[in-house]
Design a protein around this motif. Structure first.
Motif, PDB file in Angstrom:
ATOM      1  N   ASP A   1       0.829  -1.202   0.000  1.00 10.44           N
ATOM      2  CA  ASP A   1       0.000   0.000   0.000  1.00 10.44           C
ATOM      3  C   ASP A   1       0.867   1.257   0.000  1.00 10.44           C
ATOM      4  N   GLN A   2       1.908   1.243  -0.843  1.00  5.31           N
ATOM      5  CA  GLN A   2       2.874   2.324  -0.866  1.00  5.31           C
ATOM      6  C   GLN A   2       2.777   3.151  -2.146  1.00  5.31           C
ATOM      7  N   ALA A   3       2.875   4.473  -1.996  1.00  2.50           N
ATOM      8  CA  ALA A   3       3.214   5.315  -3.129  1.00  2.50           C
ATOM      9  C   ALA A   3       4.715   5.155  -3.370  1.00  2.50           C
ATOM     10  N   VAL A   4       5.153   5.262  -4.610  1.00  5.74           N
ATOM     11  CA  VAL A   4       6.533   4.919  -4.948  1.00  5.74           C
ATOM     12  C   VAL A   4       7.173   6.001  -5.805  1.00  5.74           C
ATOM     13  N   LYS A   5       8.449   6.259  -5.522  1.00  2.00           N
ATOM     14  CA  LYS A   5       9.290   7.040  -6.421  1.00  2.00           C
ATOM     15  C   LYS A   5      10.416   6.149  -6.906  1.00  2.00           C
ATOM     16  N   PHE A   6      10.582   6.053  -8.221  1.00  3.02           N
ATOM     17  CA  PHE A   6      11.608   5.210  -8.832  1.00  3.02           C
ATOM     18  C   PHE A   6      12.688   6.101  -9.432  1.00  3.02           C
ATOM     19  N   ASP A   7      13.946   5.848  -9.032  1.00  4.32           N
ATOM     20  CA  ASP A   7      15.070   6.618  -9.578  1.00  4.32           C
ATOM     21  C   ASP A   7      16.353   5.859  -9.278  1.00  4.32           C
ATOM     22  N   ASP A   8      17.482   6.368  -9.754  1.00  7.95           N
ATOM     23  CA  ASP A   8      18.736   5.675  -9.500  1.00  7.95           C
ATOM     24  C   ASP A   8      19.238   5.948  -8.082  1.00  7.95           C
TER      25      ASP A   8
END
Length: 394
Positions: free
Chosen positions: A377-384
């Motif tokens: 149930d997580q909002a996610v930020k994807f990056d290096d």
């Protein structure tokens, strides 16, 4: 058509040991479903579905009951990640009840002779198959790495079938155990520059959705390290159940069949994938190590955090064995001095993250970015990695 069983396999099917008999019955049914003509002996197995978050009380009772019936593995069998760090669960914020149930699972696994490795990267922790060796592994990213990078042969087993294979020492010979099924089905021409591990993960995420359960052949990748390949395979397994892929000039020197459809992955696709995998800019937890971090990855994180301080929580997830090397090299101390935690045995996908007060996670893992909205149930930020660490420094 029923499978042709050897005399030894017939004995397993008629065993007085109920766990052995049930395991063989399951494998025979599985073989019948997929049209296998025979069994094949395996050299190792990997047991999944052993986090209390994943299996709950029924799973605990099943594993304990199986152990009580005399289940004992016949080949080297490693355990997938558990729902908590077995030594630091209180620091994670895991409840006493969750910890108690997870320890019951650990006890059952030990009784069956399963190595309590609790890692999704068994090939980095002592379970390294040989090329063309038949195995029965269950965790999706490990299956991809074993088939694609090592060249071993395994289907993507479910938890029960992998355990049954471990107990009997064999598995039905179908799917990726057969050489005729280990050929490319689509060509991905990579025109984008892959400058980071997260770029490889984004490529994998995009490819998995496009080819689904196919077997892509990547052309145009000049170099790829172990961690890059780990991230690539994990992402494809998460978005498309891809269990085998080929990277021309890296994992294979063979050319793909000439008549395959060719798809192109360029800079636009790469940029779009970063956007598609992210749903927030504000995060309260950074997690690396899905799949589990290698020593090189931990070294990179520690090198960037030397003398710095983070403004949010950080988990670096890895196996117990890799963490011991990180401890000796001083990487663990550096990361924890900056405010992070180096955790063993678990990751943010199988830990009860939704109960620990976190609402949004930053990660460089496309697999985690795919699973966390549903599993945690997580909002996610994807990056290096380095960009995420840079943003989180005080």
């Amino acid at each position: 058509m029923a499978m042709d069983l050897t005399p030894a396999e017939d004995e397993l099917l008629d065993s007085e040991n109920p766990a052995v008999r049930k395991s063989m019955e399951l494998l025979v049914r599985l073989g019948d479903i997929y049209g296998a003509e025979e069994m094949v002996e395996i050299e190792s197995a990997q047991a999944s579905g052993i986090s209390y978050k994943s299996i709950g009380d029924p799973g605990v009772e099943f594993l304990e009951g199986f152990a009580e019936e005399g289940a004992e593995v016949q080949v080297q069998t490693f355990a997938n990640p558990a729902g908590m760090d077995l030594e630091r669960w209180e620091e994670m914020g895991v409840s006493e009840e969750f910890a108690r149930q997870q320890r019951r699972i650990v006890g059952a696994l030990r009784e069956m002779g399963i190595v309590v490795s609790f890692t999704c990267t068994p090939y980095l922790a002592g379970n390294l198959p040989r090329r063309n060796e038949h195995i029965a592994w269950a965790e999706s990213s490990a299956v991809s790495f074993a088939n694609s990078v090592i060249g071993a042969r395994t289907n993507r087993e479910g938890g029960p079938s992998a355990l049954a294979a471990a107990i009997t020492g064999r598995t039905p010979k179908y799917g990726l155990h057969l050489p005729e099924n280990r050929v490319p089905s689509r060509v991905i021409e990579v025109e984008a520059d892959l400058d980071s591990q997260s770029d490889f993960a984004a490529l994998g995420s995009w490819t998995g959705r496009i080819v689904e359960d196919g077997k892509p052949y990547f052309a145009g990748i000049d170099r790829a390290g172990t961690d890059d390949l780990k991230a690539l395979g994990a992402a494809m397994a998460a978005t498309g159940a891809v269990a085998l892929h080929f990277v021309g000039g890296v994992t294979t020197d063979d050319d793909p069949p000439a008549d395959l459809e060719v798809l192109t992955f360029g800079e636009a696709e790469l940029e779009d994938e970063y956007g598609d995998l992210s749903s927030t800019e504000d995060t309260d937890l950074i997690v690396f190590g899905c799949p589990h971090s290698s020593v090189e990855e931990i070294q990179e994180i520690a090198g960037r955090l030397e003398g710095e301080r983070l403004d949010r929580d950080l988990w670096v997830c890895t196996s117990r064995s890799v963490k011991s090397w990180s401890d000796r090299m001083g990487y663990t101390d550096t990361i924890e001095d900056a405010g992070g935690m180096v955790l063993s045995d678990t990751c943010n996908v199988v830990a009860p993250i939704e109960e620990l007060g976190y609402e949004s996670t930053a990660t460089d893992s496309a697999k985690a970015a795919t699973y966390l909205p549903g599993f945690g149930d997580q909002a996610v930020k994807f990056d290096d990695k380095l960009s995420l660490l840079e943003e989180a420094m005080e």
